[in-house]
Write a protein that holds these residues in place. Structure first.
Motif, PDB file in Angstrom:
ATOM      1  N   LYS A 136       0.536  -1.421  -0.177  1.00 57.74           N
ATOM      2  CA  LYS A 136      -0.102  -0.093  -0.352  1.00 57.74           C
ATOM      3  C   LYS A 136       0.989   1.694  -0.290  1.00 57.74           C
ATOM      4  O   LYS A 136       0.761   2.171  -0.974  1.00 57.74           O
ATOM      5  CB  LYS A 136      -1.270  -0.017   1.366  1.00 57.74           C
ATOM      6  CG  LYS A 136      -1.366   0.623   1.619  1.00 57.74           C
ATOM      7  CD  LYS A 136      -2.373   0.824   2.184  1.00 57.74           C
ATOM      8  CE  LYS A 136      -1.850   0.808   3.865  1.00 57.74           C
ATOM      9  NZ  LYS A 136      -3.147   1.192   4.718  1.00 57.74           N
ATOM     10  N   THR A 137       2.465   1.311   0.675  1.00 58.77           N
ATOM     11  CA  THR A 137       3.175   2.412   0.782  1.00 58.77           C
ATOM     12  C   THR A 137       3.999   2.999  -0.506  1.00 58.77           C
ATOM     13  O   THR A 137       4.069   3.637  -0.336  1.00 58.77           O
ATOM     14  CB  THR A 137       3.548   2.625   1.535  1.00 58.77           C
ATOM     15  OG1 THR A 137       4.480   1.566   2.041  1.00 58.77           O
ATOM     16  CG2 THR A 137       2.607   2.396   3.276  1.00 58.77           C
ATOM     17  N   GLY A 138       3.789   1.649  -0.901  1.00 58.46           N
ATOM     18  CA  GLY A 138       4.493   1.867  -1.918  1.00 58.46           C
ATOM     19  C   GLY A 138       5.940   1.979  -2.257  1.00 58.46           C
ATOM     20  O   GLY A 138       6.661   1.114  -1.207  1.00 58.46           O
ATOM     21  N   ALA A 139       7.618   2.187  -3.212  1.00 56.87           N
ATOM     22  CA  ALA A 139       8.539   2.441  -2.953  1.00 56.87           C
ATOM     23  C   ALA A 139       8.464   3.849  -1.736  1.00 56.87           C
ATOM     24  O   ALA A 139       8.498   4.562  -1.448  1.00 56.87           O
ATOM     25  CB  ALA A 139       9.150   2.946  -4.530  1.00 56.87           C
ATOM     26  N   TRP A 140       9.695   2.826  -1.137  1.00 59.31           N
ATOM     27  CA  TRP A 140      10.299   4.427   0.043  1.00 59.31           C
ATOM     28  C   TRP A 140      11.795   3.667   0.192  1.00 59.31           C
ATOM     29  O   TRP A 140      12.550   2.855   0.059  1.00 59.31           O
ATOM     30  CB  TRP A 140      10.245   3.184   1.659  1.00 59.31           C
ATOM     31  CG  TRP A 140      10.943   3.989   1.965  1.00 59.31           C
ATOM     32  CD1 TRP A 140      10.107   5.411   3.110  1.00 59.31           C
ATOM     33  CD2 TRP A 140      11.952   3.914   3.401  1.00 59.31           C
ATOM     34  NE1 TRP A 140      11.633   5.328   4.143  1.00 59.31           N
ATOM     35  CE2 TRP A 140      12.037   4.957   4.357  1.00 59.31           C
ATOM     36  CE3 TRP A 140      12.914   2.516   3.045  1.00 59.31           C
ATOM     37  CZ2 TRP A 140      13.112   4.576   5.180  1.00 59.31           C
ATOM     38  CZ3 TRP A 140      13.627   2.393   4.064  1.00 59.31           C
ATOM     39  CH2 TRP A 140      14.128   3.604   4.614  1.00 59.31           C
ATOM     40  N   SER A 141      12.698   5.101   0.206  1.00 60.63           N
ATOM     41  CA  SER A 141      14.472   5.020   0.049  1.00 60.63           C
ATOM     42  C   SER A 141      15.030   5.401   1.290  1.00 60.63           C
ATOM     43  O   SER A 141      14.724   6.311   1.790  1.00 60.63           O
ATOM     44  CB  SER A 141      15.158   5.127  -1.255  1.00 60.63           C
ATOM     45  OG  SER A 141      14.908   4.365  -1.951  1.00 60.63           O
ATOM     46  N   HIS A 142      15.488   4.915   2.089  1.00 55.39           N
ATOM     47  CA  HIS A 142      16.484   4.985   3.498  1.00 55.39           C
ATOM     48  C   HIS A 142      16.926   6.568   2.734  1.00 55.39           C
ATOM     49  O   HIS A 142      17.748   6.489   2.173  1.00 55.39           O
ATOM     50  CB  HIS A 142      17.733   4.558   3.977  1.00 55.39           C
ATOM     51  CG  HIS A 142      18.140   4.921   5.082  1.00 55.39           C
ATOM     52  ND1 HIS A 142      19.095   5.953   5.018  1.00 55.39           N
ATOM     53  CD2 HIS A 142      17.704   4.415   6.112  1.00 55.39           C
ATOM     54  CE1 HIS A 142      19.283   6.093   7.081  1.00 55.39           C
ATOM     55  NE2 HIS A 142      18.479   5.096   6.763  1.00 55.39           N
ATOM     56  N   PRO A 143      16.870   7.778   3.279  1.00 60.62           N
ATOM     57  CA  PRO A 143      17.857   9.314   2.887  1.00 60.62           C
ATOM     58  C   PRO A 143      18.691   8.705   3.482  1.00 60.62           C
ATOM     59  O   PRO A 143      19.418  10.483   3.390  1.00 60.62           O
ATOM     60  CB  PRO A 143      16.916  10.076   3.775  1.00 60.62           C
ATOM     61  CG  PRO A 143      16.280   8.924   4.934  1.00 60.62           C
ATOM     62  CD  PRO A 143      15.935   7.606   4.739  1.00 60.62           C
ATOM     63  N   LEU A 144      19.827   7.907   3.532  1.00 60.71           N
ATOM     64  CA  LEU A 144      21.308   7.949   3.630  1.00 60.71           C
ATOM     65  C   LEU A 144      21.380   9.462   4.131  1.00 60.71           C
ATOM     66  O   LEU A 144      22.480   9.687   3.927  1.00 60.71           O
ATOM     67  CB  LEU A 144      21.914   7.304   2.256  1.00 60.71           C
ATOM     68  CG  LEU A 144      21.229   6.504   1.471  1.00 60.71           C
ATOM     69  CD1 LEU A 144      22.010   5.592  -0.278  1.00 60.71           C
ATOM     70  CD2 LEU A 144      21.320   4.925   2.393  1.00 60.71           C
TER      71      LEU A 144
END
Length: 159
Positions: A151-159
């Motif tokens: 449901k929340t889709g794509a996520w990337s760590h904000p490094l």
């Protein structure tokens, strides 16, 4: 997200009901580092470690760890993983080994815990195999880098 998903309205821990969730392709990538002394790095680099194939053993351990996640982490759903990959990279200039894991499936719940468990178990195995050479090693930086699906889709760590 408004609250913890594994805490019921009465405050008690519970397994999340995913019955009504949609099946989507889900993938998570995690990493961890094992920092060690120059002697341990040199033995791995030369392939002369007395315990044999350090990276091969850690890779298999990480894959097994991902598959065993629901047995290790309370409230995790047993998942039908379709892909688990564990890559180890010697980074001698930083005196460390970088571990990157990738877990994938078509399912109703994410695979972040499986990717984190794979990275952690691979790091622990590396530690176990090298502790005689460097008992002061550190495992650090274990985190999810990316996740897709659901449901929340794509996520990337904000490094």
């Amino acid at each position: 997200m408004s609250g913890f998903s594994h805490v019921a309205s009465n405050g008690k821990a519970n397994m999340v009901d995913v019955t009504e969730k949609s099946v989507t392709t889900r993938e998570a990538v995690a990493e961890s580092y094992v920092v060690m002394n120059a002697e341990a790095i040199a033995l791995i680099q030369a392939g002369n470690h007395h315990k044999g194939d350090i990276f091969g053993t850690a890779r298999i351990a990480g894959i097994q760890g991902a598959k065993k996640t629901p047995e290790l982490i309370p409230l995790c759903h047993p998942l039908m993983l379709t892909k688990v990959a564990v890559e180890l990279e010697l980074q001698p200039e930083q005196q460390r080994v970088r571990i990157e894991t990738r877990c994938k499936l078509d399912g109703k719940t994410g695979v972040e815990m499986e990717a984190l468990t794979a990275a952690s178990v691979a790091a622990l195995t590396l530690f176990d195999m090298c502790k005689a050479v460097d008992p002061s090693m550190r495992i650090e930086g274990t985190r999810v880098l990316t996740k897709t699906g659901g449901k929340t889709g794509a996520w990337s760590h904000p490094l």
